[in-house]
Design a protein around this motif. Sequence first.
Motif, PDB file in Angstrom:
ATOM      1  N   GLY A 121       0.805  -1.077  -0.035  1.00 29.63           N
ATOM      2  CA  GLY A 121       0.147   0.188  -0.144  1.00 29.63           C
ATOM      3  C   GLY A 121       0.673   1.199  -0.262  1.00 29.63           C
ATOM      4  N   SER A 122       2.129   1.329  -0.216  1.00 31.22           N
ATOM      5  CA  SER A 122       2.963   2.457  -0.153  1.00 31.22           C
ATOM      6  C   SER A 122       2.770   3.308  -1.391  1.00 31.22           C
ATOM      7  CB  SER A 122       4.411   1.781   0.034  1.00 31.22           C
ATOM      8  OG  SER A 122       4.856   1.372  -1.071  1.00 31.22           O
ATOM      9  N   GLU A 123       2.948   4.514  -1.247  1.00 34.88           N
ATOM     10  CA  GLU A 123       2.796   5.382  -2.312  1.00 34.88           C
ATOM     11  C   GLU A 123       3.812   5.387  -3.321  1.00 34.88           C
ATOM     12  OE1 GLU A 123       1.136   9.072  -3.993  1.00 34.88           O
ATOM     13  OE2 GLU A 123       0.426   7.628  -2.723  1.00 34.88           O
ATOM     14  N   PRO A 124       3.741   5.294  -4.406  1.00 33.99           N
ATOM     15  CA  PRO A 124       4.851   5.029  -5.460  1.00 33.99           C
ATOM     16  C   PRO A 124       5.546   6.483  -5.616  1.00 33.99           C
ATOM     17  CG  PRO A 124       2.535   5.006  -6.698  1.00 33.99           C
ATOM     18  CD  PRO A 124       2.372   5.029  -5.278  1.00 33.99           C
ATOM     19  N   VAL A 125       6.696   6.516  -5.799  1.00 36.94           N
ATOM     20  CA  VAL A 125       7.759   7.611  -6.179  1.00 36.94           C
ATOM     21  C   VAL A 125       7.482   8.116  -7.267  1.00 36.94           C
ATOM     22  CG1 VAL A 125      10.091   8.683  -6.445  1.00 36.94           C
ATOM     23  CG2 VAL A 125       9.592   6.605  -4.797  1.00 36.94           C
ATOM     24  N   SER A 126       6.714   7.212  -8.353  1.00 37.21           N
ATOM     25  CA  SER A 126       6.269   7.835  -9.729  1.00 37.21           C
ATOM     26  C   SER A 126       5.421   8.898  -9.651  1.00 37.21           C
ATOM     27  CB  SER A 126       5.780   6.798 -10.492  1.00 37.21           C
ATOM     28  OG  SER A 126       4.774   6.119  -9.936  1.00 37.21           O
ATOM     29  N   ARG A 127       4.401   8.894  -8.715  1.00 37.72           N
ATOM     30  CA  ARG A 127       3.287   9.963  -8.284  1.00 37.72           C
ATOM     31  C   ARG A 127       3.867  11.128  -7.933  1.00 37.72           C
ATOM     32  NH1 ARG A 127      -1.854   7.640  -4.792  1.00 37.72           N
ATOM     33  NH2 ARG A 127      -2.666   6.663  -6.643  1.00 37.72           N
ATOM     34  N   LYS A 128       5.118  11.186  -7.192  1.00 36.26           N
ATOM     35  CA  LYS A 128       5.541  12.423  -6.843  1.00 36.26           C
ATOM     36  C   LYS A 128       6.380  13.148  -7.801  1.00 36.26           C
ATOM     37  CE  LYS A 128       6.580  10.923  -2.195  1.00 36.26           C
ATOM     38  NZ  LYS A 128       7.605  10.505  -0.982  1.00 36.26           N
ATOM     39  N   VAL A 129       6.814  12.485  -8.859  1.00 32.45           N
ATOM     40  CA  VAL A 129       7.431  12.903 -10.217  1.00 32.45           C
ATOM     41  C   VAL A 129       6.457  13.528 -11.135  1.00 32.45           C
ATOM     42  CG1 VAL A 129       9.315  12.424 -12.043  1.00 32.45           C
ATOM     43  CG2 VAL A 129       9.707  11.353  -9.794  1.00 32.45           C
ATOM     44  N   ALA A 130       5.498  12.665 -11.295  1.00 31.85           N
ATOM     45  CA  ALA A 130       4.197  13.225 -12.168  1.00 31.85           C
ATOM     46  C   ALA A 130       3.947  14.660 -11.589  1.00 31.85           C
ATOM     47  CB  ALA A 130       3.212  12.135 -12.075  1.00 31.85           C
ATOM     48  N   ALA A 131       3.778  14.627 -10.380  1.00 27.41           N
ATOM     49  CA  ALA A 131       3.450  15.994 -10.057  1.00 27.41           C
ATOM     50  C   ALA A 131       4.124  17.031 -10.290  1.00 27.41           C
ATOM     51  CB  ALA A 131       2.942  15.744  -8.228  1.00 27.41           C
ATOM     52  N   GLU A 132       5.404  16.837 -10.189  1.00 23.97           N
ATOM     53  CA  GLU A 132       6.540  17.686 -10.303  1.00 23.97           C
ATOM     54  C   GLU A 132       6.384  18.022 -11.812  1.00 23.97           C
ATOM     55  OE1 GLU A 132      11.261  18.315  -9.819  1.00 23.97           O
ATOM     56  OE2 GLU A 132      10.322  16.534  -9.034  1.00 23.97           O
ATOM     57  N   LEU A 133       6.162  17.100 -12.490  1.00 24.76           N
ATOM     58  CA  LEU A 133       6.143  17.206 -14.068  1.00 24.76           C
ATOM     59  C   LEU A 133       4.894  18.409 -14.264  1.00 24.76           C
ATOM     60  CD1 LEU A 133       6.842  16.569 -16.909  1.00 24.76           C
ATOM     61  CD2 LEU A 133       5.557  14.364 -16.823  1.00 24.76           C
ATOM     62  N   PHE A 134       3.569  18.003 -13.873  1.00 23.54           N
ATOM     63  CA  PHE A 134       2.578  18.811 -13.992  1.00 23.54           C
ATOM     64  C   PHE A 134       3.036  20.148 -13.414  1.00 23.54           C
ATOM     65  CE2 PHE A 134      -1.296  20.969 -12.945  1.00 23.54           C
ATOM     66  CZ  PHE A 134      -1.865  20.899 -14.273  1.00 23.54           C
ATOM     67  N   GLN A 135       3.409  20.409 -12.456  1.00 20.75           N
ATOM     68  CA  GLN A 135       3.908  21.802 -11.954  1.00 20.75           C
ATOM     69  C   GLN A 135       4.622  22.424 -12.748  1.00 20.75           C
ATOM     70  OE1 GLN A 135       5.588  20.784  -8.096  1.00 20.75           O
ATOM     71  NE2 GLN A 135       3.546  20.179  -7.248  1.00 20.75           N
ATOM     72  N   LYS A 136       5.545  21.922 -13.447  1.00 25.05           N
ATOM     73  CA  LYS A 136       6.590  22.433 -14.502  1.00 25.05           C
ATOM     74  C   LYS A 136       5.822  22.968 -15.651  1.00 25.05           C
ATOM     75  CE  LYS A 136      10.148  23.060 -14.681  1.00 25.05           C
ATOM     76  NZ  LYS A 136      11.035  24.127 -14.071  1.00 25.05           N
ATOM     77  N   PHE A 137       4.734  22.235 -16.124  1.00 23.80           N
ATOM     78  CA  PHE A 137       3.845  22.579 -17.241  1.00 23.80           C
ATOM     79  C   PHE A 137       2.867  23.757 -16.731  1.00 23.80           C
ATOM     80  CE2 PHE A 137      -0.092  21.964 -19.739  1.00 23.80           C
ATOM     81  CZ  PHE A 137       0.515  22.198 -20.917  1.00 23.80           C
ATOM     82  N   GLU A 138       2.498  23.626 -15.707  1.00 21.61           N
ATOM     83  CA  GLU A 138       1.411  24.616 -15.030  1.00 21.61           C
ATOM     84  C   GLU A 138       2.226  26.038 -15.160  1.00 21.61           C
ATOM     85  OE1 GLU A 138      -1.467  25.735 -11.282  1.00 21.61           O
ATOM     86  OE2 GLU A 138      -0.247  23.779 -11.243  1.00 21.61           O
ATOM     87  N   SER A 139       3.542  25.881 -14.715  1.00 21.78           N
ATOM     88  CA  SER A 139       4.371  27.368 -14.472  1.00 21.78           C
ATOM     89  C   SER A 139       4.490  27.842 -15.992  1.00 21.78           C
ATOM     90  CB  SER A 139       5.696  26.790 -13.836  1.00 21.78           C
ATOM     91  OG  SER A 139       5.641  26.455 -12.443  1.00 21.78           O
ATOM     92  N   GLY A 140       4.619  26.934 -16.917  1.00 23.01           N
ATOM     93  CA  GLY A 140       4.874  27.400 -18.047  1.00 23.01           C
ATOM     94  C   GLY A 140       3.627  28.082 -18.638  1.00 23.01           C
TER      95      GLY A 140
END
Length: 202
Positions: A122-141
């Motif tokens: 049930g642990s949170e996958p690290v991939s979710r955190k990177v995906a969130a960072e990816l969207f934040q970069k796009f949102e900033s753009g």
Amino acid sequence: MRSVRKPKGEGHARRGEILAAAEQIFVAHGYEGATIRKIAEAVGLSSTALYLHFKDKAEILNEICLRAFSMLLERQVAMSEAEPDPEARLRGLMIGYVQFGFENANAYRLAFMTPTILSEDGSEPVSRKVAAELFQKFESGVAAAVEGCVEPDRVRALAQVLWASIHGLVSIIITKPQFGWEDQRTLIETQVDILVRGVTCP
């Protein structure tokens, strides 16, 4: 054909082989249809030996997603740093996203078109955190490109709509390749031009 067993000290290469094989098996059979046994056989391992590299099937899928998100994030960061003009930067971010999907169709399917699977613990996958960072970069753009044209409280929704739009282009083309599509460059440039013109100031 089973691959030849690698000698000790080449575990990193073996891990990469497992991910490459799993990527194809997940796409061909779906997450539920893929098994540890199928993946292990594809790389010449026993199921027991594969568990020395990954604890379960979910960890393999999330590692594939993590690699895809990380690779795309690296490209997006490089684009953001190289292009000072906000509108041109937004165009570059969207074009880079679509090109990444076309160039890495299997990984894209798994990272962006497959539900996130939690590990058995049930642990949170690290991939979710990177995906969130990816969207934040796009949102900033997006925020930089539409500053003064769109109310700040609508920027996130706008970023989500733009992302969904370019995702739609990638997903339909990689899932329906037999349709008589125009060349990819024309499709990308046409869509991005329409989107950017629609959200930036005249």
